[in-house]
Design an enzyme around this catalytic site. Structure first.
Site, short mmCIF file in Angstrom:
data_model
loop_
_atom_site.label_atom_id
_atom_site.label_comp_id
_atom_site.label_asym_id
_atom_site.label_seq_id
_atom_site.Cartn_x
_atom_site.Cartn_y
_atom_site.Cartn_z
N LYS A 1 7.56 -9.47 -0.04
CA LYS A 1 8.36 -10.04 -1.14
C LYS A 1 9.32 -11.13 -0.68
CE LYS A 1 6.12 -7.03 -3.35
NZ LYS A 1 4.88 -7.38 -4.01
N TYR B 1 -1.20 5.64 -8.22
CA TYR B 1 -0.22 4.85 -7.46
C TYR B 1 0.82 5.75 -6.79
CZ TYR B 1 3.78 1.84 -6.58
OH TYR B 1 4.84 1.20 -5.98
N TYR C 1 1.14 1.30 0.18
CA TYR C 1 0.37 0.05 0.17
C TYR C 1 -0.47 -0.10 1.45
CZ TYR C 1 3.56 -1.14 -3.63
OH TYR C 1 4.25 -1.12 -4.80
C1 LIG Z 1 4.37 -3.16 1.30
C2 LIG Z 1 3.65 -3.82 0.18
N1 LIG Z 1 2.39 -4.24 0.39
C3 LIG Z 1 1.66 -4.82 -0.58
C4 LIG Z 1 2.18 -4.99 -1.84
C5 LIG Z 1 1.30 -5.59 -2.89
O1 LIG Z 1 1.59 -6.91 -3.13
P1 LIG Z 1 1.30 -7.52 -4.58
O2 LIG Z 1 2.17 -6.73 -5.52
O3 LIG Z 1 1.68 -8.93 -4.46
O4 LIG Z 1 -0.13 -7.32 -4.89
C6 LIG Z 1 3.49 -4.57 -2.11
C7 LIG Z 1 4.05 -4.74 -3.47
O5 LIG Z 1 5.02 -4.19 -3.87
C8 LIG Z 1 4.24 -3.97 -1.08
O6 LIG Z 1 5.49 -3.53 -1.29
#
Ligand SMILES: Cc1ncc(COP(=O)(O)O)c(C=O)c1O
Length: 330
Positions: free
Chosen positions: A49, A263, A289
């Site tokens: 981010k 999720y 993630y």
């Molecule tokens: C650690 C991490 N990886 C990947 C993502 C996914 O990215 P995006 O939301 O741009 O698909 C996020 C999103 O919050 C994240 O916090």
């Protein structure tokens, strides 16, 4: 194409982030694995981010905003980095955070990202699993305006066109690093959620004339749903960059087989992937993630669905702060 360097941004990222080989992890896979270390972007623990916020903060400041309002799960990494960016630029920060069903609860409400959000000075609005964060945010924006504040709304994950520009820039950085290190990368593997990272990366690769494939392992949606989300955003980013949105056709690859029940809910392969990366490479993934994305990459390798001896680049998007909220599952 639009002059990319002319688009306003503030500089936050410690970069270029490292692109490094992971020899001990590669030895357990059928391919050569490299990490792009966007977990080390430098903003209150780092993560993907930070790059998005460089463009979002520039837009917020330009609009005269004095307060950021954003939205996410209770252990959102995006929320933590938004709170940090707000602190750095002297803005207020209102975080609307939804509870996530079926997550471990001993530390979920008080440790990990939520502890850091508080330390970073954000004002937290905690919503239950059944509340509607979007309408809560609309009311909150109205209230802040009545109080004389100038709020700037950042959508979930910072995933609009402006936020995605951070990953257009990252793609350009990767292409340059690959050239400098004389590497040939066959595929970039990422975790994909709100889609801005994958859409931005793809737009950036297209802008560079690169044909490196990007595989997004979904953290919450089916293969088709996630592909649709990424494609829509990619089309908008391409249009913003004055590129043909038709170039989005056929380049979006997603895999919805690894997020488990839903999720944020832990899976056994995620736990194994987090432990494998930590013990072999000293690299901390996260439970929501990158742990699930790595579990996907490991499984695809085990099944021979990754090309033998190919060069895979895992974009480490951060999130290890969330491990502290998931202590029980480890
Ligand atoms: C650690 C991490 N990886 C990947 C993502 C996914 O990215 P995006 O939301 O741009 O698909 C996020 C999103 O919050 C994240 O916090």
């Amino acid at each position: 194409m639009r002059d990319f360097a002319e688009i306003e941004r503030v500089v936050i990222t410690h970069g270029p982030t490292a692109l490094e080989f992971a020899p001990r992890l590669s030895a357990t896979l059928n391919c050569n694995l490299y990490f792009k270390r966007d977990d080390c972007t430098g903003l209150a623990g780092g993560g993907n981010k930070t790059r998005k916020l460089e463009y979002l903060i520039a837009a917020a400041l330009k609009s005269g905003a004095d307060t950021l309002v954003t939205i996410g799960g209770l252990q959102s990494n995006h929320a933590r980095q938004s709170a940090a960016a707000a602190a750095k630029f002297g803005l207020g920060c209102e975080l609307v955070l939804e509870d996530v069903a079926n997550t471990p609860k001993a530390d979920f409400y008080s440790n990990g990202n939520i502890l850091l959000d508080q330390l970073l000075g954000a004002n937290i609005h905690r919503l239950g699993v059944d509340e509607d964060p979007q309408s809560y945010c609309e009311n909150l924006m109205d209230k802040l305006q009545v109080q004389g504040k100038k709020p700037y709304f950042i959508p979930v994950g910072g995933s609009n066109v402006i936020g995605s520009l951070g990953y257009v820039r990252c793609a350009m950085e990767i292409v340059q690093q690959i050239e400098q290190q004389q590497l040939s990368i066959d595929q970039i593997v990422i975790a994909t959620g709100s889609a801005g990272t994958q859409a931005g990366l793809l737009a950036g690769l297209i802008a560079c004339g690169s044909s490196i494939k990007v595989l997004g392992i979904s953290v919450s949606k089916t293969t088709e749903q996630q592909a649709e989300l990424v494609t829509q955003l990619l089309r908008s980013v391409l249009t913003y960059l004055h590129l043909d949105p038709g170039l989005a056709e056929g380049v979006v690859h997603t895999d919805g087989n690894y997020y488990g029940a839903s999720y944020g809910v832990a899976t056994e392969p995620m736990i194994e992937a987090v432990k494998r990366c930590a013990s072999l490479e000293g690299v901390l993934l996260d439970p929501v993630y990158t742990g699930k994305a790595m579990a996907g990459l490991i499984d695809l390798s085990d099944k021979g669905l990754i090309a033998e001896n190919s060069n895979q680049l895992f974009l480490h998007t951060g999130g290890s702060q969330g491990l502290f909220a998931y202590r029980e599952v480890f």
